[in-house]
Design a protein around this motif. Sequence first.
Motif, PDB file in Angstrom:
ATOM      1  N   ALA A  72       0.829  -1.212   0.000  1.00  0.00           N
ATOM      2  CA  ALA A  72       0.000   0.000   0.000  1.00  0.00           C
ATOM      3  C   ALA A  72       0.863   1.260   0.000  1.00  0.00           C
ATOM      4  N   TRP A  73       1.910   1.299   0.816  1.00  0.00           N
ATOM      5  CA  TRP A  73       2.777   2.472   0.854  1.00  0.00           C
ATOM      6  C   TRP A  73       3.549   2.618  -0.445  1.00  0.00           C
ATOM      7  N   GLY A  74       3.925   1.501  -1.052  1.00  0.00           N
ATOM      8  CA  GLY A  74       4.601   1.587  -2.342  1.00  0.00           C
ATOM      9  C   GLY A  74       3.704   2.165  -3.417  1.00  0.00           C
ATOM     10  N   LEU A  75       2.438   1.739  -3.434  1.00  0.00           N
ATOM     11  CA  LEU A  75       1.492   2.274  -4.413  1.00  0.00           C
ATOM     12  C   LEU A  75       1.206   3.746  -4.153  1.00  0.00           C
ATOM     13  N   ALA A  76       1.155   4.141  -2.880  1.00  0.00           N
ATOM     14  CA  ALA A  76       0.902   5.547  -2.555  1.00  0.00           C
ATOM     15  C   ALA A  76       2.069   6.437  -2.975  1.00  0.00           C
ATOM     16  N   ALA A  77       3.286   5.914  -2.862  1.00  0.00           N
ATOM     17  CA  ALA A  77       4.469   6.715  -3.194  1.00  0.00           C
ATOM     18  C   ALA A  77       4.743   6.777  -4.686  1.00  0.00           C
ATOM     19  N   ALA A  78       4.339   5.745  -5.427  1.00  0.00           N
ATOM     20  CA  ALA A  78       4.724   5.628  -6.832  1.00  0.00           C
ATOM     21  C   ALA A  78       4.356   6.844  -7.687  1.00  0.00           C
ATOM     22  N   PRO A  79       3.131   7.386  -7.626  1.00  0.00           N
ATOM     23  CA  PRO A  79       2.816   8.547  -8.479  1.00  0.00           C
ATOM     24  C   PRO A  79       3.708   9.753  -8.207  1.00  0.00           C
ATOM     25  N   PRO A 104       9.545  20.218  -3.937  1.00  0.00           N
ATOM     26  CA  PRO A 104       9.356  18.841  -3.467  1.00  0.00           C
ATOM     27  C   PRO A 104       9.302  17.744  -4.524  1.00  0.00           C
ATOM     28  N   PRO A 105       8.701  17.956  -5.709  1.00  0.00           N
ATOM     29  CA  PRO A 105       8.680  16.841  -6.667  1.00  0.00           C
ATOM     30  C   PRO A 105      10.060  16.304  -7.013  1.00  0.00           C
ATOM     31  N   VAL A 106      11.025  17.179  -7.150  1.00  0.00           N
ATOM     32  CA  VAL A 106      12.385  16.725  -7.466  1.00  0.00           C
ATOM     33  C   VAL A 106      12.931  15.863  -6.333  1.00  0.00           C
ATOM     34  N   MET A 107      12.653  16.260  -5.086  1.00  0.00           N
ATOM     35  CA  MET A 107      13.159  15.489  -3.952  1.00  0.00           C
ATOM     36  C   MET A 107      12.490  14.126  -3.837  1.00  0.00           C
ATOM     37  N   ALA A 108      11.297  13.953  -4.426  1.00  0.00           N
ATOM     38  CA  ALA A 108      10.668  12.632  -4.405  1.00  0.00           C
ATOM     39  C   ALA A 108      11.548  11.622  -5.129  1.00  0.00           C
ATOM     40  N   LEU A 109      12.120  12.031  -6.263  1.00  0.00           N
ATOM     41  CA  LEU A 109      13.010  11.123  -6.988  1.00  0.00           C
ATOM     42  C   LEU A 109      14.365  11.023  -6.300  1.00  0.00           C
ATOM     43  N   LEU A 110      14.959  12.160  -5.937  1.00  0.00           N
ATOM     44  CA  LEU A 110      16.275  12.115  -5.296  1.00  0.00           C
ATOM     45  C   LEU A 110      16.221  11.316  -3.993  1.00  0.00           C
ATOM     46  N   GLY A 114       8.149  13.107  -9.885  1.00  0.00           N
ATOM     47  CA  GLY A 114       9.466  13.637  -9.572  1.00  0.00           C
ATOM     48  C   GLY A 114      10.478  13.368 -10.666  1.00  0.00           C
ATOM     49  N   ALA A 115      10.413  12.182 -11.276  1.00  0.00           N
ATOM     50  CA  ALA A 115      11.325  11.870 -12.375  1.00  0.00           C
ATOM     51  C   ALA A 115      11.102  12.824 -13.541  1.00  0.00           C
ATOM     52  N   ARG A 116       9.848  13.106 -13.836  1.00  0.00           N
ATOM     53  CA  ARG A 116       9.553  14.064 -14.909  1.00  0.00           C
ATOM     54  C   ARG A 116      10.043  15.458 -14.548  1.00  0.00           C
ATOM     55  N   ALA A 117       9.916  15.824 -13.272  1.00  0.00           N
ATOM     56  CA  ALA A 117      10.374  17.143 -12.834  1.00  0.00           C
ATOM     57  C   ALA A 117      11.889  17.264 -12.960  1.00  0.00           C
ATOM     58  N   VAL A 118      12.613  16.195 -12.648  1.00  0.00           N
ATOM     59  CA  VAL A 118      14.077  16.225 -12.774  1.00  0.00           C
ATOM     60  C   VAL A 118      14.481  16.352 -14.242  1.00  0.00           C
ATOM     61  N   VAL A 119      13.829  15.590 -15.109  1.00  0.00           N
ATOM     62  CA  VAL A 119      14.135  15.673 -16.545  1.00  0.00           C
ATOM     63  C   VAL A 119      13.877  17.077 -17.063  1.00  0.00           C
ATOM     64  N   ARG A 120      12.766  17.662 -16.664  1.00  0.00           N
ATOM     65  CA  ARG A 120      12.429  19.023 -17.094  1.00  0.00           C
ATOM     66  C   ARG A 120      13.446  20.027 -16.552  1.00  0.00           C
ATOM     67  N   GLN A 121      13.840  19.848 -15.297  1.00  0.00           N
ATOM     68  CA  GLN A 121      14.809  20.764 -14.696  1.00  0.00           C
ATOM     69  C   GLN A 121      16.146  20.719 -15.431  1.00  0.00           C
ATOM     70  N   VAL A 122      16.618  19.538 -15.746  1.00  0.00           N
ATOM     71  CA  VAL A 122      17.907  19.398 -16.431  1.00  0.00           C
ATOM     72  C   VAL A 122      17.818  19.910 -17.862  1.00  0.00           C
ATOM     73  N   ARG A 123      16.676  19.679 -18.508  1.00  0.00           N
ATOM     74  CA  ARG A 123      16.515  20.147 -19.882  1.00  0.00           C
ATOM     75  C   ARG A 123      16.470  21.666 -19.942  1.00  0.00           C
ATOM     76  N   GLU A 124      15.774  22.282 -18.997  1.00  0.00           N
ATOM     77  CA  GLU A 124      15.638  23.732 -19.017  1.00  0.00           C
ATOM     78  C   GLU A 124      16.868  24.451 -18.467  1.00  0.00           C
ATOM     79  N   ASP A 125      17.580  23.801 -17.560  1.00  0.00           N
ATOM     80  CA  ASP A 125      18.749  24.436 -16.945  1.00  0.00           C
ATOM     81  C   ASP A 125      19.833  23.388 -16.738  1.00  0.00           C
TER      82      ASP A 125
END
Length: 233
Positions: free
Chosen positions: A15-22, A82-88, A27-38
Motif C-alpha cells: 500500500a505504501w509503495g502504491l501511494a508513493a509511486a505517483p 518537493p517533486p524533485v526530492m521525491a526522486l532524489l 518527480g522523475a519528470r520534474a528532474v528531466v524538465r529541470q535538467v533540460r531547461e537548466d
Amino acid sequence: MHIAEGYLPPLHSLAWGLAAAPFVVHGARAVVRQVREDPDSRLLLGAAGAFSFVLSALKLPSVTGSCSHPTGTGLGAVLFRPPVMALLGTIVLFFQAVLLAHGGLTTLGANVFSMAIVGPWVAYGAYRLTRAAGGGLELGVFFAASLGDLATYCVTSVQLALAFPDAATGVLGAAAKFGSIFAITQIPLAIAEGLLTVLMIRLLVRVSPAELTRLGVLPAPAATTAPSTRTGA
C-alpha cells in the motif's frame, strides 16, 4: 524513516509503495524538465542528493534500541521544490537499503513516502510561509530543514502504529508512543539539522549565487541604468 526490511506486513508495504509511486514518477519528470531547461543545475541536483544521502546515513542511538537520523531533504526542497526530492530521496533510500542495510526494499515505499514525499512538502511549505511572513532566507531554510525532519518522523510513527496498533489504545495510542520515543532524540536532532542546512545555504550563496538566482532562491539583481550623458543647452 528507515523502517527495517520485512518489518511491515506485506499488504502495508504494498500500500505504501502504491501511494508513493505517483509522486516518484512525477518527480522523475520534474528532474528531466529541470535538467533540460537548466543543464547547469545538474551539479546542484547532485549536491542536494549527496547532502541527503550523507545526513540520512548517520545512525544516532535513540532509546529502546532504536536509532534516529537526520533526513537532509529540506535543502533540496528549497532549491528544487518537493517533486524533485521525491526522486532524489527515492534514489538515496534505495542505495542506502542496498549498500548500507538502512531500511529495506520491502519497506522502500513506506520510507519514501515519509522521507522523500511528506518531509519535502512540509519543508517547502514551512520555507514559503516563513518567507511570506517576512523572514529571511536563512530563517526559512532553518524551519524547512527542521520541520521537514520532524514531519518525516511523525509519518513514520503513524506508519508503525497502523502496522502495530496498541492493544489498549489502538492506532492513536501506538502513534503517540512511537512519536514520543522518536521525539527524545529527534527534536534536538531536527534543530541541529536546521542549523547545518543554514550553513550549507550560506556556502551555496557564496559559491553559486548565479545558480540560486536562476532557481529563484535569491532575488535577481536590480537592473542598473547608465547615467545620462545629455547636457543642458
